[in-house]
Design a protein around this motif. Structure first.
Motif, mmCIF file in Angstrom:
data_model
loop_
_atom_site.group_PDB
_atom_site.id
_atom_site.type_symbol
_atom_site.label_atom_id
_atom_site.label_comp_id
_atom_site.label_asym_id
_atom_site.label_seq_id
_atom_site.Cartn_x
_atom_site.Cartn_y
_atom_site.Cartn_z
ATOM 1 N N PRO A 175 0.800 -1.225 0.000
ATOM 2 C CA PRO A 175 0.000 0.000 0.000
ATOM 3 C C PRO A 175 0.829 1.268 0.000
ATOM 4 C CG PRO A 175 -0.103 -1.096 2.136
ATOM 5 C CD PRO A 175 0.545 -2.055 1.192
ATOM 6 N N ARG A 176 2.088 1.185 0.456
ATOM 7 C CA ARG A 176 2.936 2.373 0.449
ATOM 8 C C ARG A 176 3.278 2.832 -0.967
ATOM 9 N NH1 ARG A 176 7.339 -0.026 4.518
ATOM 10 N NH2 ARG A 176 6.875 -1.790 3.151
ATOM 11 N N GLU A 177 3.081 1.939 -1.931
ATOM 12 C CA GLU A 177 3.347 2.312 -3.325
ATOM 13 C C GLU A 177 2.159 3.037 -3.953
ATOM 14 O OE1 GLU A 177 4.161 -1.515 -5.000
ATOM 15 O OE2 GLU A 177 6.319 -1.340 -4.669
ATOM 16 N N MET A 178 1.053 3.156 -3.193
ATOM 17 C CA MET A 178 -0.161 3.718 -3.767
ATOM 18 C C MET A 178 -0.502 5.077 -3.161
ATOM 19 S SD MET A 178 -0.896 1.126 -5.743
ATOM 20 C CE MET A 178 -2.604 1.218 -6.255
ATOM 21 N N THR A 179 0.478 5.792 -2.635
ATOM 22 C CA THR A 179 0.188 7.088 -2.036
ATOM 23 C C THR A 179 0.154 8.179 -3.100
ATOM 24 O OG1 THR A 179 2.500 7.682 -1.632
ATOM 25 C CG2 THR A 179 1.400 6.370 0.071
ATOM 26 N N TYR A 180 -0.628 9.198 -2.815
ATOM 27 C CA TYR A 180 -0.712 10.353 -3.697
ATOM 28 C C TYR A 180 0.656 11.046 -3.793
ATOM 29 C CZ TYR A 180 -2.454 14.796 -5.576
ATOM 30 O OH TYR A 180 -2.680 15.913 -6.339
ATOM 31 N N GLN A 181 1.343 11.170 -2.645
ATOM 32 C CA GLN A 181 2.668 11.792 -2.618
ATOM 33 C C GLN A 181 3.629 11.047 -3.532
ATOM 34 O OE1 GLN A 181 4.095 14.356 -1.144
ATOM 35 N NE2 GLN A 181 6.287 13.850 -1.242
ATOM 36 N N HIS A 182 3.615 9.735 -3.462
ATOM 37 C CA HIS A 182 4.537 8.918 -4.263
ATOM 38 C C HIS A 182 4.204 9.051 -5.752
ATOM 39 C CE1 HIS A 182 7.625 5.947 -4.618
ATOM 40 N NE2 HIS A 182 6.840 4.989 -5.085
ATOM 41 N N PHE A 183 2.913 9.163 -6.070
ATOM 42 C CA PHE A 183 2.496 9.243 -7.472
ATOM 43 C C PHE A 183 2.880 10.577 -8.095
ATOM 44 C CE2 PHE A 183 -0.404 10.206 -10.920
ATOM 45 C CZ PHE A 183 -0.473 9.025 -11.629
ATOM 46 N N VAL A 184 2.498 11.680 -7.451
ATOM 47 C CA VAL A 184 2.730 12.989 -8.067
ATOM 48 C C VAL A 184 4.153 13.479 -7.864
ATOM 49 C CG1 VAL A 184 0.306 13.621 -7.791
ATOM 50 C CG2 VAL A 184 1.950 14.299 -6.036
ATOM 51 N N GLY A 185 4.866 12.929 -6.872
ATOM 52 C CA GLY A 185 6.171 13.463 -6.527
ATOM 53 C C GLY A 185 7.338 12.778 -7.182
ATOM 54 N N THR A 186 7.162 11.549 -7.681
ATOM 55 C CA THR A 186 8.296 10.825 -8.243
ATOM 56 C C THR A 186 7.906 10.112 -9.531
ATOM 57 O OG1 THR A 186 7.872 8.726 -7.090
ATOM 58 C CG2 THR A 186 9.125 10.393 -5.887
ATOM 59 N N GLU A 187 8.821 10.095 -10.459
ATOM 60 C CA GLU A 187 8.599 9.356 -11.702
ATOM 61 C C GLU A 187 8.549 7.856 -11.432
ATOM 62 O OE1 GLU A 187 11.405 8.798 -15.457
ATOM 63 O OE2 GLU A 187 10.474 10.799 -15.433
ATOM 64 N N ALA A 188 9.368 7.388 -10.475
ATOM 65 C CA ALA A 188 9.345 5.971 -10.114
ATOM 66 C C ALA A 188 7.997 5.574 -9.531
ATOM 67 C CB ALA A 188 10.459 5.672 -9.105
ATOM 68 N N GLY A 189 7.388 6.476 -8.760
ATOM 69 C CA GLY A 189 6.073 6.197 -8.198
ATOM 70 C C GLY A 189 5.017 6.052 -9.271
ATOM 71 N N ARG A 190 5.035 6.934 -10.271
ATOM 72 C CA ARG A 190 4.064 6.836 -11.363
ATOM 73 C C ARG A 190 4.302 5.576 -12.192
ATOM 74 N NH1 ARG A 190 5.140 12.301 -11.251
ATOM 75 N NH2 ARG A 190 6.559 12.316 -13.039
ATOM 76 N N ARG A 191 5.560 5.243 -12.419
ATOM 77 C CA ARG A 191 5.868 4.035 -13.202
ATOM 78 C C ARG A 191 5.322 2.791 -12.483
ATOM 79 N NH1 ARG A 191 10.692 4.896 -13.743
ATOM 80 N NH2 ARG A 191 10.757 5.602 -15.932
ATOM 81 N N ARG A 192 5.534 2.701 -11.176
ATOM 82 C CA ARG A 192 5.054 1.545 -10.416
ATOM 83 C C ARG A 192 3.524 1.516 -10.380
ATOM 84 N NH1 ARG A 192 4.996 -3.543 -9.442
ATOM 85 N NH2 ARG A 192 4.593 -4.140 -7.280
ATOM 86 N N TYR A 193 2.899 2.667 -10.224
ATOM 87 C CA TYR A 193 1.437 2.722 -10.187
ATOM 88 C C TYR A 193 0.849 2.204 -11.492
ATOM 89 C CZ TYR A 193 -3.316 4.457 -9.892
ATOM 90 O OH TYR A 193 -4.688 4.536 -9.888
ATOM 91 N N TRP A 194 1.369 2.680 -12.616
ATOM 92 C CA TRP A 194 0.814 2.261 -13.902
ATOM 93 C C TRP A 194 1.163 0.819 -14.231
ATOM 94 C CZ3 TRP A 194 -3.133 4.597 -15.560
ATOM 95 C CH2 TRP A 194 -3.291 5.966 -15.392
ATOM 96 N N GLU A 195 2.250 0.321 -13.686
ATOM 97 C CA GLU A 195 2.579 -1.095 -13.847
ATOM 98 C C GLU A 195 1.514 -1.960 -13.163
ATOM 99 O OE1 GLU A 195 6.001 -4.244 -12.302
ATOM 100 O OE2 GLU A 195 6.413 -2.082 -12.292
ATOM 101 N N ILE A 196 1.126 -1.540 -11.957
ATOM 102 C CA ILE A 196 0.059 -2.261 -11.252
ATOM 103 C C ILE A 196 -1.270 -2.090 -11.979
ATOM 104 C CG2 ILE A 196 -1.270 -2.332 -9.106
ATOM 105 C CD1 ILE A 196 1.297 -1.463 -7.651
#
Length: 383
Positions: A175-196
């Motif tokens: 669930p830590r990979e699904m935070t709003y901060q992680h999504f909007v703040g890092t390219e790695a976060g967006r990449r992982r979100y869209w992978e899921i």
């Protein structure tokens, strides 16, 4: 206000976050999102369907006022007395059990205006109806503003996994990979979100409305539904025939997306086509901005308009029916409290226990589809 009710959220200048336990650390931690209760990260229990039943720490303090009352103890004479009772000069207090019909929870004293009757009384009931299906059908037939509230338990019967069960979301993703901060703040976060999202969206897209969705849509056709407040993001209520205007989506809709910079809307099917073609991080073709689905992530503000409208509908309802929700996700889980404070009858249909079970006028621990289908079939003969 009834003593059992959970404290309502404080009014703020803006609106609450999806998870009230999450706050933002100071600049020294680069604005990371942390839990007030646990500094190690976000808790899966903050979303619908955690792995365990809610514990005392998860519930508002006032909701536990009865459960935390001073414990009774049994004396040598076999009688129950409060702790500290039975001292010199004090009379014994005998506690007698209260028997209730099957399917019926504790009923608080009704809050009614002068000359106004509850939906049960308006239906002409002269004696208690112990069959819970019959009771709910009569409540729906008599209600003027019935509101439905649905959770993940409705969609699991369509093959969409919930969060807590074996093989559910939190068995596969952190669930830590699904935070709003992680999504909007890092390219790695967006990449992982869209992978899921690339893996999970096709499963949701091919799901079909089940008996519960169809029964709720039938309530609308029978003019027995003010609105449906839902925590689900799968669009299945609309696909079952419920008009958009009748659905209030507290956690967004996973079939839509938008650019966070220019606001350009996109369908999730369109974004999925980009992902399938090899794009790992979708960007807006028009401005190059960040594209995000219309779903609420950890730490993201709740949609203000939808939340306020849901609160208003709950407060003006005279019958509030919860279907398939464990009622542990706040602020969404405050909706039954708003309804009860206003004097509405409360019905809960859910396989697992909820914090509100003891305050339900009718409690049915069963599958959503079979129960709602039976209720609607009985309702047709009453309206």
């Amino acid at each position: 206000m009834p003593p059992w009710a959970p404290p309502l959220p404080r009014r703020r200048g803006h609106h609450g976050r999806a998870d009230e336990t999450v706050h933002r650390d100071g600049d020294g931690d680069r604005g990371a999102l942390r839990s007030d209760r646990c500094r190690r990260g976000l808790r899966p229990e903050t979303v619908e369907g955690s792995r365990r039943a809610p514990g005392a720490r998860d519930l508002p303090r006032q909701l536990l006022s009865r459960a935390l009352a001073r414990a009774r103890r049994v004396g040598c004479d076999g009688e129950s007395r409060r702790a500290g009772a039975g001292r010199r000069g004090q009379a014994k207090r005998v506690v007698r059990p209260v028997r209730r019909p099957v399917g019926q929870g504790r009923r608080p004293a009704p809050v009614e205006a002068a000359g106004e009757r509850r939906p049960e009384e308006e239906a002409g009931r002269t004696q208690a109806v112990t069959d819970p299906i019959e009771r709910v059908a009569r409540l729906l037939a008599a209600a003027r503003r019935p509101v439905l509230f649905t959770g993940a338990g409705v969609s699991t019967e369509s093959g969409i996994p919930d969060f807590r069960s074996p093989g559910g979301v939190w068995d596969r993703f952190d669930p830590r990979e699904m935070t709003y901060q992680h999504f909007v703040g890092t390219e790695a976060g967006r990449r992982r979100y869209w992978e899921i999202g690339r893996q999970s969206y096709p499963l949701m897209r091919k799901a079909e409305p089940n008996a519960a969705h169809l029964a709720i849509a039938e309530l609308h056709r029978l003019d027995r539904l003010d609105c449906c407040i839902t925590q689900n993001v799968d669009n299945l209520h609309q696909r079952a025939g419920l008009p958009e205007a009748k659905v209030i989506e507290l956690h967004g809709n996973a079939t839509r997306a938008r650019c966070l910079d220019c606001g350009q809307p996109y369908s999730r099917d369109e974004v999925q086509a980009w992902l399938d073609s090899g794009v790992d991080i979708p960007c807006c073709p028009g401005c190059g901005g960040v594209v995000k689905p219309h779903t609420i992530l950890f730490g993201e503000p709740m949609p203000a308009a939808a939340t306020q409208e849901a609160e208003r509908r709950a407060r003006t309802s005279d019958l509030f029916v919860v279907v398939g929700s464990s009622l542990v996700v706040y602020p969404a889980a405050y909706m039954p409290a708003h309804a009860k404070h206003a004097g509405a009858a409360l019905v809960i249909v859910n396989l697992s226990p909820t914090p509100y079970d003891g305050q339900a006028d009718v409690l049915i621990p069963a599958r959503a589809g079979e129960v709602m289908d039976a209720i609607v079939r009985r309702l047709r003969s009453l309206v």
